[in-house]
Enzyme design. Structure first.
Site, PDB file in Angstrom:
ATOM      1  N   ARG A  32       0.815  -1.231   0.000  1.00 63.28           N
ATOM      2  CA  ARG A  32       0.000   0.000   0.000  1.00 63.28           C
ATOM      3  C   ARG A  32       0.843   1.274   0.000  1.00 63.28           C
ATOM      4  NH1 ARG A  32      -2.961  -2.952   3.680  1.00 63.28           N
ATOM      5  NH2 ARG A  32      -4.744  -3.977   2.724  1.00 63.28           N
ATOM      6  N   LYS A  90       1.410  11.503 -10.605  1.00 61.51           N
ATOM      7  CA  LYS A  90       0.546  10.534 -11.292  1.00 61.51           C
ATOM      8  C   LYS A  90       1.386   9.337 -11.726  1.00 61.51           C
ATOM      9  CE  LYS A  90      -3.348  12.912 -13.473  1.00 61.51           C
ATOM     10  NZ  LYS A  90      -3.983  13.215 -14.765  1.00 61.51           N
ATOM     11  N   GLU A 100       5.384  18.394 -24.585  1.00 57.36           N
ATOM     12  CA  GLU A 100       4.819  18.765 -23.270  1.00 57.36           C
ATOM     13  C   GLU A 100       5.299  20.157 -22.846  1.00 57.36           C
ATOM     14  OE1 GLU A 100       2.486  16.989 -21.990  1.00 57.36           O
ATOM     15  OE2 GLU A 100       2.864  14.844 -22.269  1.00 57.36           O
ATOM     16  N   LYS A 126       3.687  23.271 -14.737  1.00 55.33           N
ATOM     17  CA  LYS A 126       3.033  22.063 -14.226  1.00 55.33           C
ATOM     18  C   LYS A 126       3.027  22.065 -12.692  1.00 55.33           C
ATOM     19  CE  LYS A 126       2.484  17.134 -14.393  1.00 55.33           C
ATOM     20  NZ  LYS A 126       2.848  15.821 -14.927  1.00 55.33           N
ATOM     21  N   GLU A 142      -6.547  16.457  -9.209  1.00 57.14           N
ATOM     22  CA  GLU A 142      -7.338  16.744 -10.410  1.00 57.14           C
ATOM     23  C   GLU A 142      -8.826  16.952 -10.103  1.00 57.14           C
ATOM     24  OE1 GLU A 142      -5.764  14.933 -13.970  1.00 57.14           O
ATOM     25  OE2 GLU A 142      -7.769  14.861 -14.835  1.00 57.14           O
ATOM     26  N   ARG A 202      -6.196  21.130 -12.547  1.00 55.91           N
ATOM     27  CA  ARG A 202      -5.198  20.217 -13.117  1.00 55.91           C
ATOM     28  C   ARG A 202      -5.624  19.655 -14.475  1.00 55.91           C
ATOM     29  NH1 ARG A 202      -1.383  15.813 -10.067  1.00 55.91           N
ATOM     30  NH2 ARG A 202      -0.441  15.018 -11.971  1.00 55.91           N
ATOM     31  N   ASN A 233      -4.463  18.358 -19.484  1.00 57.96           N
ATOM     32  CA  ASN A 233      -4.919  17.383 -20.488  1.00 57.96           C
ATOM     33  C   ASN A 233      -5.067  18.004 -21.869  1.00 57.96           C
ATOM     34  OD1 ASN A 233      -4.972  15.344 -18.642  1.00 57.96           O
ATOM     35  ND2 ASN A 233      -7.138  15.586 -18.153  1.00 57.96           N
ATOM     36  N   HIS A 255      -4.547  15.892 -24.881  1.00 61.34           N
ATOM     37  CA  HIS A 255      -4.443  14.499 -24.441  1.00 61.34           C
ATOM     38  C   HIS A 255      -5.697  13.661 -24.695  1.00 61.34           C
ATOM     39  CE1 HIS A 255      -0.716  15.839 -22.733  1.00 61.34           C
ATOM     40  NE2 HIS A 255      -0.430  14.636 -22.265  1.00 61.34           N
ATOM     41  N   HIS A 297      -4.066  10.740 -26.396  1.00 60.96           N
ATOM     42  CA  HIS A 297      -4.040   9.379 -25.826  1.00 60.96           C
ATOM     43  C   HIS A 297      -4.722   8.390 -26.766  1.00 60.96           C
ATOM     44  CE1 HIS A 297      -3.387  10.562 -21.327  1.00 60.96           C
ATOM     45  NE2 HIS A 297      -2.255  10.264 -21.922  1.00 60.96           N
ATOM     46  N   HIS A 348       4.587   9.400 -27.187  1.00 57.69           N
ATOM     47  CA  HIS A 348       3.585  10.155 -26.434  1.00 57.69           C
ATOM     48  C   HIS A 348       3.571  11.622 -26.900  1.00 57.69           C
ATOM     49  CE1 HIS A 348       0.957  11.276 -23.167  1.00 57.69           C
ATOM     50  NE2 HIS A 348       1.816  12.217 -22.812  1.00 57.69           N
TER      51      HIS A 348
HETATM   52  N1  LIG Z   1       2.944  10.345 -15.002  1.00 56.65           N
HETATM   53  C1  LIG Z   1       2.831  11.433 -15.723  1.00 56.65           C
HETATM   54  O1  LIG Z   1       2.440  12.480 -15.221  1.00 56.65           O
HETATM   55  C2  LIG Z   1       3.196  11.388 -17.166  1.00 56.65           C
HETATM   56  C3  LIG Z   1       3.278  12.582 -17.874  1.00 56.65           C
HETATM   57  C4  LIG Z   1       3.655  12.525 -19.202  1.00 56.65           C
HETATM   58  C5  LIG Z   1       3.923  11.318 -19.805  1.00 56.65           C
HETATM   59  N2  LIG Z   1       3.829  10.172 -19.095  1.00 56.65           N
HETATM   60  C6  LIG Z   1       4.109   8.888 -19.714  1.00 56.65           C
HETATM   61  O2  LIG Z   1       5.488   8.787 -20.007  1.00 56.65           O
HETATM   62  C7  LIG Z   1       5.647   7.892 -21.103  1.00 56.65           C
HETATM   63  C8  LIG Z   1       6.634   8.424 -22.098  1.00 56.65           C
HETATM   64  O3  LIG Z   1       7.854   8.694 -21.471  1.00 56.65           O
HETATM   65  P1  LIG Z   1       9.166   9.036 -22.314  1.00 56.65           P
HETATM   66  O4  LIG Z   1       8.830  10.004 -23.383  1.00 56.65           O
HETATM   67  O5  LIG Z   1      10.198   9.394 -21.316  1.00 56.65           O
HETATM   68  O6  LIG Z   1       9.460   7.694 -23.111  1.00 56.65           O
HETATM   69  P2  LIG Z   1      10.083   6.293 -22.668  1.00 56.65           P
HETATM   70  O7  LIG Z   1      10.164   6.154 -21.202  1.00 56.65           O
HETATM   71  O8  LIG Z   1       9.291   5.283 -23.411  1.00 56.65           O
HETATM   72  O9  LIG Z   1      11.558   6.372 -23.260  1.00 56.65           O
HETATM   73  C9  LIG Z   1      11.742   6.542 -24.643  1.00 56.65           C
HETATM   74  C10 LIG Z   1      12.968   5.781 -25.138  1.00 56.65           C
HETATM   75  O10 LIG Z   1      14.150   6.465 -24.733  1.00 56.65           O
HETATM   76  C11 LIG Z   1      15.068   5.551 -24.134  1.00 56.65           C
HETATM   77  N3  LIG Z   1      15.890   6.346 -23.203  1.00 56.65           N
HETATM   78  C12 LIG Z   1      15.515   6.833 -21.996  1.00 56.65           C
HETATM   79  N4  LIG Z   1      16.483   7.636 -21.502  1.00 56.65           N
HETATM   80  C13 LIG Z   1      17.501   7.649 -22.402  1.00 56.65           C
HETATM   81  C14 LIG Z   1      18.766   8.306 -22.462  1.00 56.65           C
HETATM   82  N5  LIG Z   1      19.163   9.156 -21.514  1.00 56.65           N
HETATM   83  N6  LIG Z   1      19.559   8.063 -23.543  1.00 56.65           N
HETATM   84  C15 LIG Z   1      19.136   7.231 -24.542  1.00 56.65           C
HETATM   85  N7  LIG Z   1      17.947   6.609 -24.563  1.00 56.65           N
HETATM   86  C16 LIG Z   1      17.130   6.815 -23.496  1.00 56.65           C
HETATM   87  C17 LIG Z   1      14.196   4.486 -23.528  1.00 56.65           C
HETATM   88  O11 LIG Z   1      14.900   3.282 -23.366  1.00 56.65           O
HETATM   89  C18 LIG Z   1      13.093   4.354 -24.582  1.00 56.65           C
HETATM   90  O12 LIG Z   1      13.495   3.523 -25.638  1.00 56.65           O
HETATM   91  C19 LIG Z   1       4.283   7.701 -21.723  1.00 56.65           C
HETATM   92  O13 LIG Z   1       3.810   6.410 -21.442  1.00 56.65           O
HETATM   93  C20 LIG Z   1       3.437   8.734 -21.035  1.00 56.65           C
HETATM   94  O14 LIG Z   1       2.093   8.354 -20.899  1.00 56.65           O
HETATM   95  C21 LIG Z   1       3.474  10.186 -17.782  1.00 56.65           C
HETATM   96 ZN   LIG Z   2       1.415  13.868 -21.643  1.00 56.16          ZN
END
Ligand SMILES: NC(=O)c1ccc[n+]([C@@H]2O[C@H](COP(=O)([O-])OP(=O)(O)OC[C@H]3O[C@@H](n4cnc5c(N)ncnc54)[C@H](O)[C@@H]3O)[C@@H](O)[C@H]2O)c1
Ligand SMILES: [Zn+2]
Length: 279
Positions: A40, A62, A104, A146, A156, A160, A164, A167, A171, A183
């Site tokens: 938890r 999130k 973003e 943000k 949210e 907040r 979106n 999005h 999404h 993304h």
């Molecule tokens: N929780 C939240 O508030 C929130 C907000 C925005 C996005 N997200 C989520 O985040 C995800 C996308 O994240 P992302 O864009 O970081 O993509 P990702 O985590 O999928 O990484 C993209 C690629 O980059 C590679 N990589 C990572 N760091 C690297 C580095 N320093 N050098 C070389 N390669 C590297 C990874 O191995 C992967 O292949 C989505 O699923 C999205 O929904 C969450």
């Molecule tokens: Zn996003």
């Protein structure tokens, strides 16, 4: 998740243990969700290694995992105890992933004000060239926007929702394309879609979308896309999650947005035609 289940009992320890999420937003989301739910809730440190992770995913608490029915359908709020971001790791990030993060940042600039949009417009080339000063400025912009929003509305309940922007369609497009678009690419198309929808509903002047598209184009992000047929069923899932009505975050002008819940199907389809034009 099954891997996490095997690793956790030996590595994360008991309630006083914790998880360090080292990686992009995907790692942060999954590790964060595990930290939120294992026993938890155990402690969590986010160490984002992508621009998107630093600018967005590691801020705001999130966490989520995607399931076959749609993106982020399983998740929890769980704020990290610490976030460590070392900009030097971005040197190895592929350009496409850097651009993804810029979607973003662009969103945050549009949510903020004209000055933020102008500041980002001036620095985009330097960010893409890997200039650490320009990257830090872009990250600071996104984190302030943000962070400012989520600190006022952590769960949210209202404000907040603005985050979106882009999005609802983003999404859906991301999921309907079987995650072949990043993304950020999906959010870029989603922001163009939302702005086109705002135009159709006479909420915004036709000058806003060209400004958005110019910024996205200079960030090497798409502004047009062929929306896969399945996109509408994913859009409607968003509807199910929110009391039976779609909630579109639409720009009135830079820095001023509205939630629209009664967009007609004709307007939704007309906005899709704009996004699909010359895609
Ligand atoms: N929780 C939240 O508030 C929130 C907000 C925005 C996005 N997200 C989520 O985040 C995800 C996308 O994240 P992302 O864009 O970081 O993509 P990702 O985590 O999928 O990484 C993209 C690629 O980059 C590679 N990589 C990572 N760091 C690297 C580095 N320093 N050098 C070389 N390669 C590297 C990874 O191995 C992967 O292949 C989505 O699923 C999205 O929904 C969450
Ligand atoms: Zn996003």
């Amino acid at each position: 998740m099954s891997t996490s289940g095997r690793i956790l009992p030996t590595s994360a320890g008991g309630r006083d243990g914790g998880i360090i999420a080292l990686g992009g937003g995907s790692v942060g989301d999954v590790a964060g969700f595990v930290a939120a739910t294992y026993l938890r809730g155990i402690r969590l440190a986010q160490v984002p290694t992508t621009l998107l992770g630093m600018a967005d995913a590691s801020i705001g608490g999130k966490t989520a995992v995607d399931i076959a029915a749609g993106k982020n359908l399983v998740g929890a709020f769980h704020s990290p105890d610490a976030v460590f971001a070392d900009l030097a790791v971005l040197a190895t990030l592929p350009p496409r992933q850097l651009s993804s993060g810029l979607a973003e940042v662009t969103k945050c600039a549009f949510l903020a004000d004209r000055e933020s949009v102008a500041q980002l417009a001036r620095s985009l080339e330097s960010v893409r060239a890997g200039d650490l000063g320009a990257i830090l400025a872009a990250l600071t912009l996104a984190a302030e926007v943000k962070g400012g929003i989520v600190s006022q509305d952590p769960r949210e309940a209202g404000l907040r929702e603005l985050l979106n922007f882009g999005h609802t369609m983003g999404h859906a497009y991301e999921a309907a394309s079987a995650y072949r678009v990043t993304h950020g690419e999906a959010v870029a198309v989603g922001m163009v879609y939302a702005t086109a929808l705002a135009e159709r509903l006479a909420l915004t002047a036709p000058t806003v979308r060209p400004e958005l598209e110019d910024l996205l184009g200079r960030a090497a992000l798409p502004t047009r896309a062929r929306l896969p047929k399945g996109v509408w069923s994913f859009v409607l899932q968003d509807k199910k999650a929110r009391g039976g009505k779609l909630r579109w975050i639409l720009p009135r002008r830079i820095g001023q947005f509205s939630v629209v819940t009664d967009a007609s199907e004709a307007a939704l389809r007309a906005a899709a035609r704009i996004v699909e034009r010359a895609a």
